[in-house]
Design an enzyme around this catalytic site. Structure first.
Site, short mmCIF file in Angstrom:
data_model
loop_
_atom_site.label_atom_id
_atom_site.label_comp_id
_atom_site.label_asym_id
_atom_site.label_seq_id
_atom_site.Cartn_x
_atom_site.Cartn_y
_atom_site.Cartn_z
CB CYS A 39 -6.86 -3.56 2.58
SG CYS A 39 -5.23 -2.85 2.60
CG HIS A 40 -5.19 -0.12 8.38
ND1 HIS A 40 -5.32 -0.60 9.67
CD2 HIS A 40 -5.32 1.22 8.47
CE1 HIS A 40 -5.49 0.42 10.48
NE2 HIS A 40 -5.50 1.53 9.78
CB THR A 41 -5.35 1.13 2.07
OG1 THR A 41 -4.04 0.60 2.31
CG2 THR A 41 -5.22 2.40 1.23
CG HIS B 111 -8.04 -1.47 -2.05
ND1 HIS B 111 -8.47 -1.02 -0.81
CD2 HIS B 111 -6.83 -2.00 -1.85
CE1 HIS B 111 -7.55 -1.27 0.08
NE2 HIS B 111 -6.55 -1.87 -0.50
CD GLU B 112 -6.87 -7.64 0.44
OE1 GLU B 112 -6.14 -6.70 0.76
OE2 GLU B 112 -7.05 -8.65 1.18
CB CYS C 265 -1.36 0.12 -20.03
SG CYS C 265 0.31 0.41 -20.62
CB CYS D 81 2.06 5.31 -19.63
SG CYS D 81 2.90 4.53 -18.25
CB CYS E 31 6.27 3.65 -21.36
SG CYS E 31 4.49 3.66 -21.49
CB CYS F 149 0.95 0.92 -15.41
SG CYS F 149 0.07 1.40 -16.90
NE ARG G 42 -2.27 6.26 -8.45
CZ ARG G 42 -2.98 7.18 -7.76
NH1 ARG G 42 -3.96 7.85 -8.39
NH2 ARG G 42 -2.72 7.43 -6.51
CB CYS H 128 -4.65 -5.22 -1.57
SG CYS H 128 -3.65 -3.87 -0.95
NE ARG I 199 -6.42 -7.76 3.88
CZ ARG I 199 -5.64 -6.82 4.38
NH1 ARG I 199 -5.62 -6.60 5.68
NH2 ARG I 199 -4.85 -6.10 3.59
P1 NAD Z 1 -3.55 -3.96 9.88
O1 NAD Z 1 -4.44 -2.97 10.57
O2 NAD Z 1 -4.03 -5.35 9.63
O3 NAD Z 1 -2.16 -4.08 10.66
C1 NAD Z 1 -1.49 -2.98 11.20
C2 NAD Z 1 -0.64 -3.54 12.35
O4 NAD Z 1 0.29 -2.53 12.78
C3 NAD Z 1 -1.48 -3.94 13.57
O5 NAD Z 1 -1.12 -5.25 13.97
C4 NAD Z 1 -1.09 -2.92 14.64
O6 NAD Z 1 -1.08 -3.49 15.94
C5 NAD Z 1 0.33 -2.56 14.21
N1 NAD Z 1 0.78 -1.24 14.65
C6 NAD Z 1 0.10 -0.08 14.59
N2 NAD Z 1 0.85 0.93 15.09
C7 NAD Z 1 2.03 0.37 15.47
C8 NAD Z 1 3.23 0.87 16.06
N3 NAD Z 1 3.32 2.18 16.38
N4 NAD Z 1 4.24 0.01 16.30
C9 NAD Z 1 4.13 -1.29 16.00
N5 NAD Z 1 3.03 -1.85 15.44
C10 NAD Z 1 1.99 -1.02 15.19
O7 NAD Z 1 -3.15 -3.27 8.49
P2 NAD Z 1 -2.75 -3.99 7.10
O8 NAD Z 1 -3.97 -4.22 6.28
O9 NAD Z 1 -1.81 -5.11 7.40
O10 NAD Z 1 -1.92 -2.77 6.39
C11 NAD Z 1 -0.74 -2.35 7.01
C12 NAD Z 1 -0.30 -1.03 6.39
O11 NAD Z 1 0.10 -1.24 5.04
C13 NAD Z 1 -1.38 0.04 6.35
O12 NAD Z 1 -0.76 1.31 6.53
C14 NAD Z 1 -1.91 -0.05 4.91
O13 NAD Z 1 -2.47 1.18 4.49
C15 NAD Z 1 -0.63 -0.35 4.18
N6 NAD Z 1 -0.74 -1.05 2.88
C16 NAD Z 1 0.09 -0.62 1.88
C17 NAD Z 1 0.11 -1.30 0.66
C18 NAD Z 1 1.06 -0.85 -0.45
O14 NAD Z 1 0.88 -1.25 -1.60
N7 NAD Z 1 2.08 -0.08 -0.14
C19 NAD Z 1 -0.73 -2.42 0.45
C20 NAD Z 1 -1.56 -2.84 1.52
C21 NAD Z 1 -1.55 -2.16 2.75
N1 AHE Z 2 -4.22 7.95 -2.21
C1 AHE Z 2 -3.19 7.58 -1.24
C2 AHE Z 2 -2.27 6.53 -1.86
C3 AHE Z 2 -1.60 5.77 -0.73
C4 AHE Z 2 -0.76 4.63 -1.28
O1 AHE Z 2 0.44 4.66 -1.13
N2 AHE Z 2 -1.40 3.63 -1.91
C5 AHE Z 2 -0.68 2.43 -2.31
C6 AHE Z 2 -1.60 1.24 -2.23
S1 AHE Z 2 -2.19 0.98 -0.63
C7 AHE Z 2 -3.22 -0.40 -0.90
O2 AHE Z 2 -3.69 -0.88 0.33
C8 AHE Z 2 -0.15 2.55 -3.73
O3 AHE Z 2 -0.05 1.54 -4.44
N3 AHE Z 2 0.21 3.75 -4.16
C9 AHE Z 2 0.71 3.90 -5.51
C10 AHE Z 2 -0.22 4.82 -6.26
O4 AHE Z 2 -0.10 4.90 -7.49
O5 AHE Z 2 -1.04 5.45 -5.56
C11 AHE Z 2 -2.38 8.78 -0.83
O6 AHE Z 2 -1.81 8.75 0.27
O7 AHE Z 2 -2.35 9.73 -1.63
ZN ZN Z 3 -4.79 -2.52 0.37
#
Ligand code: NAD
Ligand code: AHE
Ligand code: ZN
Length: 393
Positions: A50-52, A72-73, A102, A112, A115, A126, A130, A192, A388
């Site tokens: 995953c991109h994270t 993490h995925e 939990c 927590c 809760c 939760c 964390r 994820c 992916r």
């Molecule tokens: P990815 O790398 O597969 O996709 C990112 C996409 O964004 C790419 O297609 C890229 O071309 C596009 N992009 C980049 N910069 C851009 C811009 N300026 N304008 C338009 N498009 C642009 O990534 P992913 O695995 O799909 O994850 C996407 C984002 O979501 C990441 O930041 C990741 O960390 C985040 N994420 C968050 C959660 C959450 O729980 N909040 C869960 C999973 C992923």
């Molecule tokens: N450690 C990072 C957290 C960034 C973030 O927002 N993480 C998401 C999941 S991304 C999965 O691909 C999230 O669920 N956050 C909730 C949490 O409890 O962290 C930072 O930027 O500090």
């Molecule tokens: Zn992720």
């Protein structure tokens, strides 16, 4: 092996690397200690990138600790359980949950403070473990279960998962038990990206039929959002990406209009979208992690009611901005973690929906590598060539 340390292969991140796509992880033997009280040792069979993971590896994550085992995925099989574990047993198939659950929210507990909100459905965040998953250690003794076989050095856990190791140790709260016939080579994506994209639409935004939606970032998460908007009956689904090569793929997933901001010179893309839709979109989603895109996504929303969901993860120090007037006139800026799903109780239901053919995972898997080639997965993601990549552990 129960009760004894296990030596196995893992991809170690020894230090942050800005150019994460250039062989940043090294495959080495690690020693994985037995699970402590309330912990579960899992044999990871499949992990997806995953991109994270890249966000942390490149050094942008304020909680990023090194050396660490990232990932993490994933999906795997319980090898052994520690004292007091009751919800899983050796042989069970599990999906690790970085967003833990939990099951103790009904009797308020000091562990927590969230809760109260959790009980009434205000959040899926939760708080029980964390602080420990953010510190890369296990709750029972504040220590990690990984060490390098070569140097003996302790290695930090990551997001309470650390899927890039053939064995890992999870808190019981992070173990979603799934059905025995679940195919782990595809279900790992529910750990994820897909759950997040689908949940952002159905749980966080609650997109209704006939909505107009805009999704920024045609990656795995963005495409999952698009698919879910289509499933929710959206009448217009605008896909935004800088890379024209993403157009056909986006349309396959349900995009009705593909827009590339670079084609409009220095005209703000939000202006283009407001014009295109006669006033703005009902829902927008950032799936890029770029704070400027997050502003565009908000300002593309319709005055009075448009809602923008931040999914993308931005690095330490990054901030979003907009004129308060945008919110005063009714736009709502919100975000989602793991799509708002309550992990241990809802991931099994997602598996059922996938097994029933209601949700599709296969189209998101574009590459497979084995653990020794994990760095290739980062290269493919950086080049925008993959959705992916599943790592066969
Ligand atoms: P990815 O790398 O597969 O996709 C990112 C996409 O964004 C790419 O297609 C890229 O071309 C596009 N992009 C980049 N910069 C851009 C811009 N300026 N304008 C338009 N498009 C642009 O990534 P992913 O695995 O799909 O994850 C996407 C984002 O979501 C990441 O930041 C990741 O960390 C985040 N994420 C968050 C959660 C959450 O729980 N909040 C869960 C999973 C992923
Ligand atoms: N450690 C990072 C957290 C960034 C973030 O927002 N993480 C998401 C999941 S991304 C999965 O691909 C999230 O669920 N956050 C909730 C949490 O409890 O962290 C930072 O930027 O500090
Ligand atoms: Zn992720």
């Amino acid at each position: 092996t129960a009760g004894k340390p296990i030596e196995c292969d893992a991809a170690i991140a020894w230090e942050p690397k800005k150019e994460y796509w250039k062989d940043a992880l090294t495959i080495e033997k690690v020693i994985v200690d037995p699970p402590g009280p309330g912990e579960v040792r899992v044999k990871i069979t499949h992990a997806a990138l995953c991109h994270t993971d890249a966000f942390t590896l490149e050094g942008s994550d304020p909680e990023g600790l090194f050396p660490a085992v990232l990932g993490h995925e994933a999906a795997g099989i319980v090898e052994s359980v520690g004292e007091g574990v009751t919800t899983v047993k050796p042989g069970d198939k599990v999906i690790p949950c970085y967003q833990a659950e939990c099951f103790e929210h009904d009797q308020h507990s000091d562990h927590c403070p969230r809760c109260r909100g959790y009980r009434v459905g205000k959040t899926n965040l939760c708080g029980k473990i964390r602080p420990y998953t953010g510190a890369g250690v296990m709750k029972s003794d504040g220590k990690p279960r990984f060490r390098s076989a070569r140097t003996g050095e302790a290695l930090y856990h990551y997001m309470g998962v650390s899927a890039f190791s053939q064995y890992t140790v999870l808190h019981e709260e992070s173990c979603a038990k799934i059905r025995d016939d679940a195919p782990l080579e595809t279900m790992n994506l529910l750990g994820c990206g897909l759950a997040t994209g689908w949940g952002a639409v159905q749980n966080t935004a609650k997109v209704e039929p006939e909505s107009i939606c805009a999704i920024f970032g045609m990656g795995t998460v963005g495409l999952a959002v698009i698919e879910a908007c289509k499933r929710a009956g959206a009448k217009q689904i605008i896909g935004v990406d800088l890379d024209d090569n993403k157009k056909s793929l986006a349309e396959e997933f349900g995009v009705t209009d593909f827009v590339n901001p670079t084609k409009f010179g220095d005209r703000p893309i939000q202006e283009v979208l407001v014009e295109m839709t006669g006033g703005g979109v009902d829902y927008s989603f950032d799936c890029t992690g770029n704070v400027k895109v997050m502003r565009s996504a908000l300002e593309a929303c319709h005055i009075g009611w448009g809602k923008s969901v931040v999914i993308g993860v931005a690095g330490a120090g990054q901030e979003i901005s907009t004129r308060p007037f945008q919110l005063v006139t009714g736009r709502v800026w919100m975000g989602t973690a793991f799509g708002g799903f309550k992990s241990r109780s809802e991931v099994p239901k997602l598996v059922d929906q996938c097994m029933a053919g209601e949700l599709k995972v296969d189209p998101y898997i574009t590459h497979q590598v084995n653990l020794s080639n994990i760095n290739r997965a980062f290269e493919l993601m950086h080049n925008g060539e993959s959705l992916r990549t599943v790592i066969y552990m």
